[in-house]
Design a protein around this motif. Sequence first.
Motif, PDB file in Angstrom:
ATOM      1  N   MET A   1       0.834  -1.198   0.000  1.00 16.68           N
ATOM      2  CA  MET A   1       0.000   0.000   0.000  1.00 16.68           C
ATOM      3  C   MET A   1       0.876   1.258   0.000  1.00 16.68           C
ATOM      4  O   MET A   1       0.615   2.219  -0.739  1.00 16.68           O
ATOM      5  CB  MET A   1      -0.917  -0.006   1.232  1.00 16.68           C
ATOM      6  N   PHE A   2       1.913   1.264   0.826  1.00 17.04           N
ATOM      7  CA  PHE A   2       2.827   2.388   0.941  1.00 17.04           C
ATOM      8  C   PHE A   2       3.489   2.676  -0.403  1.00 17.04           C
ATOM      9  O   PHE A   2       3.534   3.826  -0.877  1.00 17.04           O
ATOM     10  CB  PHE A   2       3.864   2.053   2.005  1.00 17.04           C
ATOM     11  N   ARG A   3       3.957   1.630  -1.073  1.00 20.70           N
ATOM     12  CA  ARG A   3       4.630   1.793  -2.365  1.00 20.70           C
ATOM     13  C   ARG A   3       3.658   2.260  -3.450  1.00 20.70           C
ATOM     14  O   ARG A   3       3.979   3.124  -4.270  1.00 20.70           O
ATOM     15  CB  ARG A   3       5.262   0.466  -2.777  1.00 20.70           C
ATOM     16  N   ASP A   4       2.456   1.669  -3.468  1.00 19.93           N
ATOM     17  CA  ASP A   4       1.489   2.012  -4.520  1.00 19.93           C
ATOM     18  C   ASP A   4       1.076   3.485  -4.466  1.00 19.93           C
ATOM     19  O   ASP A   4       0.871   4.118  -5.507  1.00 19.93           O
ATOM     20  CB  ASP A   4       0.246   1.124  -4.402  1.00 19.93           C
ATOM     21  N   LEU A   5       0.941   4.040  -3.270  1.00 27.07           N
ATOM     22  CA  LEU A   5       0.462   5.409  -3.136  1.00 27.07           C
ATOM     23  C   LEU A   5       1.589   6.446  -3.155  1.00 27.07           C
ATOM     24  O   LEU A   5       1.390   7.577  -3.602  1.00 27.07           O
ATOM     25  CB  LEU A   5      -0.350   5.559  -1.846  1.00 27.07           C
ATOM     26  N   TYR A   6       2.774   6.072  -2.643  1.00 27.30           N
ATOM     27  CA  TYR A   6       3.840   7.069  -2.495  1.00 27.30           C
ATOM     28  C   TYR A   6       5.192   6.598  -3.009  1.00 27.30           C
ATOM     29  O   TYR A   6       6.226   7.154  -2.643  1.00 27.30           O
ATOM     30  CB  TYR A   6       3.979   7.468  -1.016  1.00 27.30           C
ATOM     31  N   GLY A   7       5.211   5.584  -3.863  1.00 27.08           N
ATOM     32  CA  GLY A   7       6.478   5.000  -4.305  1.00 27.08           C
ATOM     33  C   GLY A   7       7.443   5.962  -4.954  1.00 27.08           C
ATOM     34  O   GLY A   7       8.656   5.847  -4.773  1.00 27.08           O
ATOM     35  N   ASP A   8       6.931   6.935  -5.716  1.00 27.12           N
ATOM     36  CA  ASP A   8       7.824   7.854  -6.435  1.00 27.12           C
ATOM     37  C   ASP A   8       8.191   9.095  -5.637  1.00 27.12           C
ATOM     38  O   ASP A   8       8.930   9.957  -6.112  1.00 27.12           O
ATOM     39  CB  ASP A   8       7.183   8.275  -7.756  1.00 27.12           C
ATOM     40  N   LEU A   9       7.687   9.206  -4.415  1.00 25.69           N
ATOM     41  CA  LEU A   9       7.992  10.369  -3.569  1.00 25.69           C
ATOM     42  C   LEU A   9       9.359  10.209  -2.925  1.00 25.69           C
ATOM     43  O   LEU A   9       9.763   9.111  -2.548  1.00 25.69           O
ATOM     44  CB  LEU A   9       6.924  10.520  -2.484  1.00 25.69           C
ATOM     45  N   GLU A  10      10.085  11.327  -2.783  1.00 29.43           N
ATOM     46  CA  GLU A  10      11.345  11.272  -2.057  1.00 29.43           C
ATOM     47  C   GLU A  10      11.062  10.928  -0.597  1.00 29.43           C
ATOM     48  O   GLU A  10      10.177  11.515   0.032  1.00 29.43           O
ATOM     49  CB  GLU A  10      12.076  12.607  -2.148  1.00 29.43           C
ATOM     50  N   ALA A  11      11.786   9.948  -0.074  1.00 27.19           N
ATOM     51  CA  ALA A  11      11.501   9.436   1.277  1.00 27.19           C
ATOM     52  C   ALA A  11      11.563  10.549   2.320  1.00 27.19           C
ATOM     53  O   ALA A  11      10.762  10.572   3.264  1.00 27.19           O
ATOM     54  CB  ALA A  11      12.472   8.316   1.630  1.00 27.19           C
ATOM     55  N   ASN A  12      12.497  11.473   2.164  1.00 31.14           N
ATOM     56  CA  ASN A  12      12.634  12.561   3.135  1.00 31.14           C
ATOM     57  C   ASN A  12      11.520  13.602   3.032  1.00 31.14           C
ATOM     58  O   ASN A  12      11.433  14.510   3.855  1.00 31.14           O
ATOM     59  CB  ASN A  12      13.996  13.240   2.988  1.00 31.14           C
ATOM     60  N   ASP A  13      10.672  13.487   1.986  1.00 31.61           N
ATOM     61  CA  ASP A  13       9.544  14.395   1.838  1.00 31.61           C
ATOM     62  C   ASP A  13       8.251  13.796   2.397  1.00 31.61           C
ATOM     63  O   ASP A  13       7.214  14.467   2.403  1.00 31.61           O
ATOM     64  CB  ASP A  13       9.327  14.759   0.363  1.00 31.61           C
ATOM     65  N   PHE A  14       8.319  12.548   2.849  1.00 32.18           N
ATOM     66  CA  PHE A  14       7.119  11.898   3.400  1.00 32.18           C
ATOM     67  C   PHE A  14       6.907  12.414   4.829  1.00 32.18           C
ATOM     68  O   PHE A  14       7.819  12.395   5.644  1.00 32.18           O
ATOM     69  CB  PHE A  14       7.305  10.383   3.418  1.00 32.18           C
ATOM     70  N   GLY A  15       5.692  12.898   5.100  1.00 34.78           N
ATOM     71  CA  GLY A  15       5.440  13.498   6.405  1.00 34.78           C
ATOM     72  C   GLY A  15       4.129  13.078   7.026  1.00 34.78           C
ATOM     73  O   GLY A  15       3.443  12.168   6.532  1.00 34.78           O
ATOM     74  N   PRO A  16       3.734  13.718   8.121  1.00 41.32           N
ATOM     75  CA  PRO A  16       2.517  13.346   8.856  1.00 41.32           C
ATOM     76  C   PRO A  16       1.244  13.392   8.013  1.00 41.32           C
ATOM     77  O   PRO A  16       0.375  12.532   8.156  1.00 41.32           O
ATOM     78  CB  PRO A  16       2.472  14.376   9.993  1.00 41.32           C
ATOM     79  N   ILE A  17       1.110  14.388   7.128  1.00 39.52           N
ATOM     80  CA  ILE A  17      -0.093  14.484   6.306  1.00 39.52           C
ATOM     81  C   ILE A  17      -0.208  13.270   5.393  1.00 39.52           C
ATOM     82  O   ILE A  17      -1.297  12.697   5.213  1.00 39.52           O
ATOM     83  CB  ILE A  17      -0.089  15.788   5.468  1.00 39.52           C
ATOM     84  N   ALA A  18       0.913  12.861   4.806  1.00 38.59           N
ATOM     85  CA  ALA A  18       0.905  11.677   3.943  1.00 38.59           C
ATOM     86  C   ALA A  18       0.558  10.421   4.740  1.00 38.59           C
ATOM     87  O   ALA A  18      -0.172   9.548   4.260  1.00 38.59           O
ATOM     88  CB  ALA A  18       2.272  11.516   3.267  1.00 38.59           C
ATOM     89  N   LEU A  19       1.062  10.327   5.973  1.00 42.77           N
ATOM     90  CA  LEU A  19       0.755   9.161   6.804  1.00 42.77           C
ATOM     91  C   LEU A  19      -0.731   9.129   7.156  1.00 42.77           C
ATOM     92  O   LEU A  19      -1.357   8.057   7.179  1.00 42.77           O
ATOM     93  CB  LEU A  19       1.609   9.191   8.076  1.00 42.77           C
ATOM     94  N   LYS A  20      -1.314  10.305   7.412  1.00 44.08           N
ATOM     95  CA  LYS A  20      -2.751  10.367   7.680  1.00 44.08           C
ATOM     96  C   LYS A  20      -3.552   9.964   6.439  1.00 44.08           C
ATOM     97  O   LYS A  20      -4.624   9.360   6.557  1.00 44.08           O
ATOM     98  CB  LYS A  20      -3.139  11.779   8.121  1.00 44.08           C
ATOM     99  N   ARG A  21      -3.030  10.292   5.258  1.00 45.01           N
ATOM    100  CA  ARG A  21      -3.706   9.880   4.023  1.00 45.01           C
ATOM    101  C   ARG A  21      -3.713   8.358   3.916  1.00 45.01           C
ATOM    102  O   ARG A  21      -4.699   7.763   3.455  1.00 45.01           O
ATOM    103  CB  ARG A  21      -2.989  10.493   2.809  1.00 45.01           C
ATOM    104  N   LEU A  22      -2.639   7.712   4.329  1.00 48.88           N
ATOM    105  CA  LEU A  22      -2.609   6.248   4.326  1.00 48.88           C
ATOM    106  C   LEU A  22      -3.627   5.682   5.312  1.00 48.88           C
ATOM    107  O   LEU A  22      -4.268   4.663   5.040  1.00 48.88           O
ATOM    108  CB  LEU A  22      -1.203   5.751   4.669  1.00 48.88           C
ATOM    109  N   GLN A  23      -3.780   6.333   6.458  1.00 43.15           N
ATOM    110  CA  GLN A  23      -4.817   5.919   7.403  1.00 43.15           C
ATOM    111  C   GLN A  23      -6.192   5.979   6.757  1.00 43.15           C
ATOM    112  O   GLN A  23      -6.983   5.036   6.834  1.00 43.15           O
ATOM    113  CB  GLN A  23      -4.801   6.816   8.646  1.00 43.15           C
ATOM    114  N   GLN A  24      -6.484   7.108   6.115  1.00 43.48           N
ATOM    115  CA  GLN A  24      -7.789   7.298   5.491  1.00 43.48           C
ATOM    116  C   GLN A  24      -8.004   6.302   4.352  1.00 43.48           C
ATOM    117  O   GLN A  24      -9.124   5.826   4.135  1.00 43.48           O
ATOM    118  CB  GLN A  24      -7.914   8.736   4.966  1.00 43.48           C
ATOM    119  N   HIS A  25      -6.935   5.989   3.634  1.00 44.69           N
ATOM    120  CA  HIS A  25      -7.036   4.999   2.558  1.00 44.69           C
ATOM    121  C   HIS A  25      -7.472   3.646   3.123  1.00 44.69           C
ATOM    122  O   HIS A  25      -8.306   2.953   2.528  1.00 44.69           O
ATOM    123  CB  HIS A  25      -5.691   4.853   1.845  1.00 44.69           C
TER     124      HIS A  25
END
Length: 427
Positions: free
Chosen positions: A105-129
């Motif tokens: 799930m993590f890879r499918d939604l954010y695979g092309d994002l720079e790892a250091n740019d992943f933050g709390p808002i993105a993690l909350k989006r994974l929760q909502q997903h």
Amino acid sequence: CHTMPKLKNAVPKYRKHRASGQAVVTIAGTDHYLGKHGTKSSKMLYDRLVGEWLATGREATPPAHEVLTVTELIARYWRFAKQHYRLPDGTPSDTLEVMKPALRMFRDLYGDLEANDFGPIALKRLQQHGVEQGHSRRYINDNIDRIRLVFRWGVSEELIEESIYRRLQTVSRLAKGKTAAKELPPIPPVDDSDMEATLPHLPPIVRDMVRIQRVTGVRPGEICLMRPGDIDRSGDVWIYKPRRHKTQHHGKHRKIAIGPKAQAVLRKYMDRDPSAYCFSPADTVAKHLESRHAQRVTPISQGNKPKRRRRKTKAGGHYTNHSYRRAIHRGCDRAFPPPEPLALREGESNVARLKRLTDDQQEQLAKWQADHRWSPNQLRHSMATKIRAAFGIEAVAASLGHSRTDTSEIYAARNLKLAMDVAMQLG
């Protein structure tokens, strides 16, 4: 000409750069200059760089200008996890399997994002997903914790900025009653009448596994891995010491008391190699083929001959939690067939049935199966209910191996005696 084989386990050499006179080492394709060749300081720097490289599993740490994407971070973590999550005998632990859905799930939604740019808002989006996908609150929380674990590992390998992990820690777990995520009801004990109705529809070996689990309360994984050599049969109550169990990594020891009822079922599985598994899918397949051969009406000179049938997949040496549960579910489906038009028709495969049914009918079928299937863990709950009614809550902990805190050897001995008393009367 012949090319030299690539030395995958070789350690990079400390060597002299002729043009500058400096010591140099090449790690993962990058040259590192160490200072004047032959000096103590250059050799110390060499040892440090090579040591760090070996500690990361021979992975090159990306330079400051290089972008490490989420997909690359997951790939590096997975290489680590396959070596780290192993049992004492070297076999992979169940942790790898439960990690896969979260990482996918993590890879499918954010695979092309720079790892250091992943933050709390993105993690909350994974929760909502997870909520949108209909997953339970506990399942979503567990997956989010697994994603945080990947970042914690990344920090320890100096692949991720430490502040990223600290920021992800600020995201709260989904709280009961404060989210749209569904709550799974507690696992109920299986009704005796449902179990009895299912038994005739199970393969003989699976049927015996159910009977033993019913009166011992062992975990599904513990009965799947049962071997004659793990069972002490010197006393009236046999003692089973599983080589793998749920609390093993906490340094706990598991001893399971097996009483006369379970012994009567288990005895026929004791006449085999002590290290062989008692309950093997390969034996189930063999018995099934023997039964079909005995019932065949086609002349022996025609069709497949005994022991020559080819299978797409080879049966394993022992049942797993998943294959044991699937075998029971198949038995439940035969014991409690749904009404028309949801039921399988003569000669129809399950794939063909699903193609025949409408989307609404498929939902009706899924609900019917959910309402009429039971699982191995429910047998354990049934045994816990009976033990508590007859002996009290302490006997439940003793017999089923519940453990929350470290205990003294005296208390452990008292628990085993209590479990043996329970086994003599119920198991």
